[in-house]
Design an enzyme around this catalytic site. Structure first.
Site, PDB file in Angstrom:
ATOM      1  N   VAL A 175       3.547  -5.430   3.205  1.00 33.55           N
ATOM      2  CA  VAL A 175       3.433  -6.292   4.399  1.00 33.55           C
ATOM      3  C   VAL A 175       3.659  -7.745   3.985  1.00 33.55           C
ATOM      4  CG1 VAL A 175       1.976  -6.975   6.308  1.00 33.55           C
ATOM      5  CG2 VAL A 175       1.722  -4.695   5.330  1.00 33.55           C
TER       6      VAL A 175
ATOM      7  N   LYS B 176       6.140  -5.552   8.308  1.00 32.35           N
ATOM      8  CA  LYS B 176       5.846  -4.407   7.472  1.00 32.35           C
ATOM      9  C   LYS B 176       7.149  -3.719   7.111  1.00 32.35           C
ATOM     10  CE  LYS B 176       2.292  -0.861   7.243  1.00 32.35           C
ATOM     11  NZ  LYS B 176       1.035  -0.435   7.822  1.00 32.35           N
TER      12      LYS B 176
ATOM     13  N   ASP C  67      -3.192   7.491  13.506  1.00 34.57           N
ATOM     14  CA  ASP C  67      -3.650   7.137  12.166  1.00 34.57           C
ATOM     15  C   ASP C  67      -4.756   6.111  12.271  1.00 34.57           C
ATOM     16  OD1 ASP C  67      -2.084   5.808   9.147  1.00 34.57           O
ATOM     17  OD2 ASP C  67      -3.724   7.226   9.442  1.00 34.57           O
TER      18      ASP C  67
ATOM     19  N   GLY D 224       0.826  -1.212   0.000  1.00 31.21           N
ATOM     20  CA  GLY D 224       0.000   0.000   0.000  1.00 31.21           C
ATOM     21  C   GLY D 224       0.845   1.240   0.000  1.00 31.21           C
ATOM     22  N   GLY D 225       0.266   2.251   0.550  1.00 38.32           N
ATOM     23  CA  GLY D 225       0.874   3.579   0.471  1.00 38.32           C
ATOM     24  C   GLY D 225       2.301   3.667   0.963  1.00 38.32           C
ATOM     25  N   MET D 226       2.564   2.975   2.033  1.00 34.85           N
ATOM     26  CA  MET D 226       3.872   3.208   2.646  1.00 34.85           C
ATOM     27  C   MET D 226       4.874   2.097   2.388  1.00 34.85           C
ATOM     28  SD  MET D 226       3.171   5.116   6.188  1.00 34.85           S
ATOM     29  CE  MET D 226       1.968   3.984   6.799  1.00 34.85           C
ATOM     30  N   GLY D 227       4.411   1.001   1.956  1.00 32.39           N
ATOM     31  CA  GLY D 227       5.356  -0.092   1.759  1.00 32.39           C
ATOM     32  C   GLY D 227       4.597  -1.385   1.571  1.00 32.39           C
TER      33      GLY D 227
END
Lengths: 138, 1027
Positions: free
Chosen positions: B113, B130, B223, B108-111
């Site tokens: 999993v 993650k 978040d 996804g957005g950040m990296g």
């Protein structure tokens, strides 16, 4: 100048927010202009003085009020010269606002103005030359 | 060449320039010739452009000087996204820490999993690993990351996914090993099981309890959103990614990668959007949104096709609708939605219209203090509801619902307001309570600066904008702050400070004080508000120094000094702590610098305050220290150094050290001209002060040249209403006066006064001063009426403001007495002079100049009262003082000698008088300004000649005197009339039987009588033709 640094940071972050292209462009234009106005106002304010010393003479005292380091660039002069450019070539002046005051790099500027990157860079070169020529003339 | 034509040329020149730079060098000349042709102007212009282009660096290349940053090269329109799927999958099989990546679970957005495994003591542990894409540079960053991670790994709660492990890879990517949860997301779970409203509320309660636990451990999620919440097969919720947002934001601050700070705008609270520090109430808000969505099927601030920008505006400004109102209107959709909640539409409506609605809206209140104070309180109310008990939440106030949450100025610079409206800087808790304070300070400072700059639009030197007066904005602004920011004392305090500052600038000290004291009230001397309170105190001291309010100024100074020490001490402990983390040191570092600079501003304000006292020395000393400190600081900004030096030079001037002042100023000017070229605006002030210093050193030619030049520059670079124009014009006038060119001075005073037309409140002190100077000049010209009018005008201006300062008060009284004297009111004038003299002498450091002038006037009074002996004695005693104060030849000494001569003459000591006047004459020549004598001296010579019986010498001297006075003062002035009368007297003596000579003399005497009937000279001259 603390304000500028912060407004600028905020501006950068804000500018990353997605929106439709037209709205973004409009917004970026406004914001860059706002940056310019804020700076010029602040610079003009710095020139102002409060009252001075002796009566018949009146010499001047130091800077009033809020202390913030003043930029080495004469913003008032720059603004004046930029206004000159505006009269001659409005789009180039806008470019300067976006790049110099707004801090956008050329690809972003090009996108905002709706021109090619090459055009943006070339126009910057011309604008820069004109502004520098006028500034050193002053 | 007119503007339009010039613009056209420029336009052409720019086009040609653009074309030229595209061409290879060898082709340029030909192209240039072809395009420019014979047009000289055009050619020159293009050449100028080319020249400017070839110069390596100019102001426009140096944004850093202005902004402290360069334009971002990595200006990204989007967040960091993970690489293509292949990249992520390529890692499978690799080791991260002790774990082996087995399978890609998602990205996804950040990296990405992964499912990862670790062999630990004989069994296999499976985790969700993650991996974040971004850069962590340096071992300090890693140490910081470690510390944070340890804190987070202590969170142990059934509903919080455990953070087992974490680290940073070689390439700088952080990774986390978390408890592997198998389950569905919140939304999936609720939908699949058609969870009824009540169960949904209960489920949220469990989630909220997890958040509450974390809060107790001082960890904020930051978040929270439905996709971060998994429900396992037993229906137990698990919240993921606790605190990870905090870790990532730290790293993003290093500006190694762009990163949006509102992680998920859809769930952000108003204060997050505005940039206030995150608190427990923020998570209450987010939980409110999640609950809303769970119940009504859509988010409270959801807009169709909304940009994140618009959405954030909505969060700030739009009231959350009632749960019922958020339900779909289409019956088919509504039925479907209700079915997902195991209810019919009517049932659903009923369920959503009761206490749940109240709970949700209490959580969604715009202002944090209106919400549940903590997640625990929210949990309590949910429990009450589920138990069927009454809830705490009450219906919202009408007034609140009716008003808009954020009202802003509607002024041209509205875009900048928008920037602030969505400024978002996320903050965390552990590690960064300090950072939150810092960011709050930054934001408030920025807001403050912004507002002051807005006010300047309406003040002098305004650029085009709405024609609003500064006062109106200010007056309105103050009330609004209280109204809108009552709950945020720190921001409110800083804004009061900003407005107070604006009033200071406008010269309205009464209002300034009110605002500044309001600011003080909001900013107690503790913790976060230490620094802003310090700033306010400095402004108060500054204000006090301009109002000569020594008692309060001292009080505020003392507190400011105490605070300064405390702040410095705090900064010390910060610095020790920060030494571990250089990045943060950079971030905070400028705070340390800042306090010292501010501290110096305090010293300069104190110096002005100390000037009000009797001794000039303390103020002088403070200024010297500041000037030297700034000079010594490497990289200290040119302007700050110059300010300090100017101030110091001025103080030296004030204390009489004119050579010292002149020396410093010349240096400043020379430095500046080296940097910016001659005739630059930045040394207007320095040059001005130099002109004054030179004037005091009696170097009048140079002073005049500098002052006139300065005025020309000012006219060119400053707007006409700028007060500096007035200061400079006033100085030119003063220098003319000192050369006794009294008739040339008034036009400059008028110029000075005109600057304030229409804006008398800008600098009432200066305006009054100009009036006063005009009065003084009028007195020199012996124009009593004009003098009286100007004194009145000065008085009126001062009454409206705070009144004249100490020094000016003396001057006003002295000139008033001088006026009285020229009107023949000798007794009261004399009394005033005596009183002022006593006051002056009683001072700790009597000002010799004042003393001498008072003595001179007192002596004149004696002479007019027919007491020459007293006059002579007084003047003789004053002579040594004068010699000490002034270096011969000096105008003041000459004047004194002349007076002594007059006294001696009136007392019958002709030889004495002669000696004195000759001394005066010689000094006059020594001054070297070209003239061989002055009319004053000639007049005394004429009278001495008369006393000796030398009529022809008298006539000659009197004629010279008359010619001189006419030129200097005009023929109606008393001295010119007196000279004329002495001349006619001498002629009469030479030709005693001439009727015309007699008639001439009678006429001359009549003029004297009309001007100063009480003057002994009048009486003496009249006696000649007494019938």
């Amino acid at each position: 100048m603390q304000t500028t640094g912060l407004v600028h940071e905020a501006f950068l972050k804000l500018a990353k927010v997605d929106g439709d292209a037209l709205e973004r462009a409009h917004f970026l234009n406004l914001a860059s202009r706002a940056m310019r106005q804020i700076l010029v106002d602040a610079a003009k304010r710095k020139h102002a003085e409060k009252r001075g010393g002796g009566f018949a003479i009146t010499a001047l005292t130091g800077e009033p009020g809020i202390a913030a380091p003043e930029p080495a660039i004469d913003v008032v002069e720059l603004d004046r010269v930029l206004a000159r450019l505006e009269a001659v070539d409005a789009r180039s002046a806008q470019l300067v606002e976006l790049h110099f005051f707004g801090g956008l790099d050329f690809s972003a500027v090009a996108e905002t103005l709706g021109v090619s990157l090459r055009t943006a860079m070339r126009d910057w070169r011309a604008a820069r030359a004109l502004l520098h020529a006028e500034l050193s003339r002053a | 060449m007119d503007d339009a034509a010039e613009n056209e040329t420029l336009q052409k020149a720019l086009s040609i320039f653009r074309e030229l730079v595209e061409l290879p060098e060898c082709e340029r000349v030909a192209w240039f010739e072809a395009r420019c042709g014979p047009d000289e102007e055009l050619r020159t212009t293009v050449e100028r452009l080319l020249a400017a282009d070839s110069r390596p660096a100019g102001p426009l290349d140096d944004r850093a000087a202005l902004f402290g940053t360069q334009p971002s090269d990595r200006f990204a329109h989007t967040e960091v996204v993970s690489g293509p799927r292949q990249d992520n999958e390529a890692r499978i099989g690799q080791h991260v820490g002790a774990y082996r990546l087995v399978r890609l679970l998602g990205h996804g957005g950040m990296g990405a999993v992964y499912l990862a495994e670790r062999n630990a003591g004989g069994f296999t542990q499976q985790v969700a690993l993650k991996l974040i894409r971004s850069g962590y540079e340096g071992s300090d960053a890693r140490r910081r990351f470690e510390r944070e991670r340890q804190i987070l790994s202590r969170l142990q709660h059934p509903a919080i996914a455990r953070l087992y492990d974490g680290g940073v890879l070689e390439d700088g990517s952080p990774w986390f090993a978390m408890e592997l949860i198998e389950g569905e997301t919140l939304s999936q779970w609720c939908t699949r099981r058609a969870l009824p409203v009540r169960e949904r509320a209960a489920l949220l309660l469990r989630i909220a309890e997890a958040v509450q636990y974390a809060h107790q451990q001082l960890v904020i999620h930051r978040d929270l959103k439905p996709t971060n919440i998994l429900i396992d097969k037993d229906g137990a919720p698990h919240v993921l990614d606790f605190g990870i947002a905090a870790l990532l934001d730290e790293q993003a601050d290093e500006a190694t990668s762009p990163h949006t700070f509102i992680h998920t705008p859809e769930y952000a609270a108003p204060e997050q959007i505005r940039g206030d520090p995150h608190s427990a109430a923020t998570d209450v808000f987010t939980l409110g949104i999640i609950l809303f969505e769970m119940l009504a099927g859509m988010r409270p601030f959801q807009l169709p096709n909304a940009t994140p920008f618009k959405m954030q505006r909505a969060v700030l400004e739009v009231e959350a609708p009632a749960l019922q109102a958020a339900l779909p209107t289409d019956p088919g959709v509504l039925t479907g939605l209700a079915a997902q909640r195991s209810a019919t539409p009517q049932q659903l409506r009923r369920q959503l219209s009761g206490d749940l609605d109240l709970i949700v809206h209490k959580a969604l209140e715009k202002r944090p203090q209106d919400r549940y104070p903590s997640v625990a309180a929210l949990c309590e109310d949910l429990r009450r509801h589920l138990d069927g008990r009454a809830v705490q939440a009450v219906p919202p106030r009408f007034a609140y619902r009716a008003g808009k949450f954020l009202r802003r100025h509607r002024i041209p610079v509205i875009a900048a307001v928008a920037i602030f409206a969505v400024l978002s800087v996320a903050t965390g808790v552990s590690l960064a309570q300090a950072r939150a304070a810092r960011q709050q300070a930054n934001r408030a400072e920025a807001v403050k600066q912004f507002i002051v700059s807005l006010f300047q639009e309406a003040g002098p030197g305004a650029i085009e904008g709405e024609p609003v007066t500064a006062k109106a904005i200010l007056d309105g602004g103050s009330a609004r702050i209280e109204e809108e920011l009552g709950d945020q004392p720190r921001t409110a305090g800083e804004l009061f400070n900003a407005i107070g500052n604006a009033y200071l600038y406008l010269g309205d000290y009464a209002k300034a004080r009110k605002e500044l004291e309001a600011a003080l009230a909001k900013l107690p001397a503790e913790g976060e508000t230490l620094r802003p309170r310090f700033d306010v105190l400095i402004d108060l001291v500054d204000m006090a120094s301009h109002q000569d309010d020594v008692p309060n100024g001292t009080r505020w100074t003392n507190e400011a000094l105490l605070l300064r020490d405390r702040i410095r001490a705090n900064e010390q402990s910060w610095r020790r702590w920060l030494s571990v983390t250089p990045t943060l040191r950079n971030y905070f570092g400028d705070a340390a610098q800042d306090i010292e600079s501010r501290s110096e501003d305090l010293d300069l304000a104190r110096a002005r305050l100390l000037d009000q006292g009797e001794s000039k020395k303390p103020g002088l000393e403070l200024r010297r220290v500041v000037a030297e400190a700034r000079l010594a600081r490497k990289g200290e900004h040119e302007t700050r150094v110059r300010t300090a030096l100017n101030d110091y030079a001025l103080a030296l001037s004030d204390s009489g050290d004119f050579p010292g002042a002149a020396r410093i100023l010349r240096q400043v000017i020379a430095d500046n001209e080296r940097r910016h070229g001659p005739g630059h605006a930045s040394v207007l002030k320095s040059r001005h002060n130099l002109a004054i210093a030179l004037r005091n050193l009696d170097q009048l030619n140079e002073a005049e040249v500098i002052a006139r030049e300065n005025f020309a520059i000012a006219t060119r670079v400053l707007p006409p209403q700028h007060p500096l124009n007035a200061y400079i014009a006033n100085t030119v006038a003063g220098i003319l006066r000192q050369q006794q060119r009294y008739r040339e001075a008034p036009e400059w005073y008028v110029r000075a006064r005109r600057v304030f037309d229409g804006q008398p409140e800008v600098d009432p002190s200066m305006l009054a001063t100009v009036h006063l100077n005009e009065a003084i000049n009028a007195l020199s010209l012996m124009d009593n009426a004009a003098a009286a009018a100007s004194l009145d005008a000065a008085d009126r201006v001062w009454r409206k403001a705070s009144g004249p300062d100490y020094q000016r008060r003396i001057e006003v009284e002295m000139r008033g007495a001088q006026l009285a004297l020229s009107r023949g009111d000798i007794e009261s004038a004399a009394a005033t002079f005596d009183r002022l003299l006593v006051e002056e002498r009683a001072k700790l450091e009597p000002d010799a100049r004042n003393e001498l002038r008072l003595i001179g006037f007192r002596a004149e009074s004696h002479l007019l009262a027919g007491q020459p002996r007293e006059a002579g004695q007084l003047l003789e005693r004053a002579w040594p003082i004068a010699q000490q104060k002034y270096e011969a030849p000096h105008l003041e000494l000459i004047a004194l000698l002349r007076l002594r001569a007059e006294a001696a003459l009136a007392d019958g000591d002709i030889d004495g008088a002669t000696a004195l006047i000759e001394l005066a004459g010689r000094q006059f020549i020594d001054r070297g300004i070209g003239a061989t004598s002055s009319p004053d001296i000639e007049l005394v010579r004429a009278r001495i000649a008369w006393a000796r019986g030398d009529a022809s010498a008298c006539a000659a001297a009197a004629q010279a005197a008359q010619a001189g006075f006419r030129k200097q003062l005009g023929e109606r002035a008393w001295p010119a009339l007196a000279a004329r009368a002495w001349m006619t007297a001498a002629v009469l003596r030479q030709t005693p039987h001439s009727a015309s000579a007699r008639a001439d003399h009678v006429r001359a005497v009549a003029a004297l009588r009309a001007s100063r009937p009480f003057d002994p000279q009048t009486l003496e001259l009249a006696a000649l033709t007494r019938p």
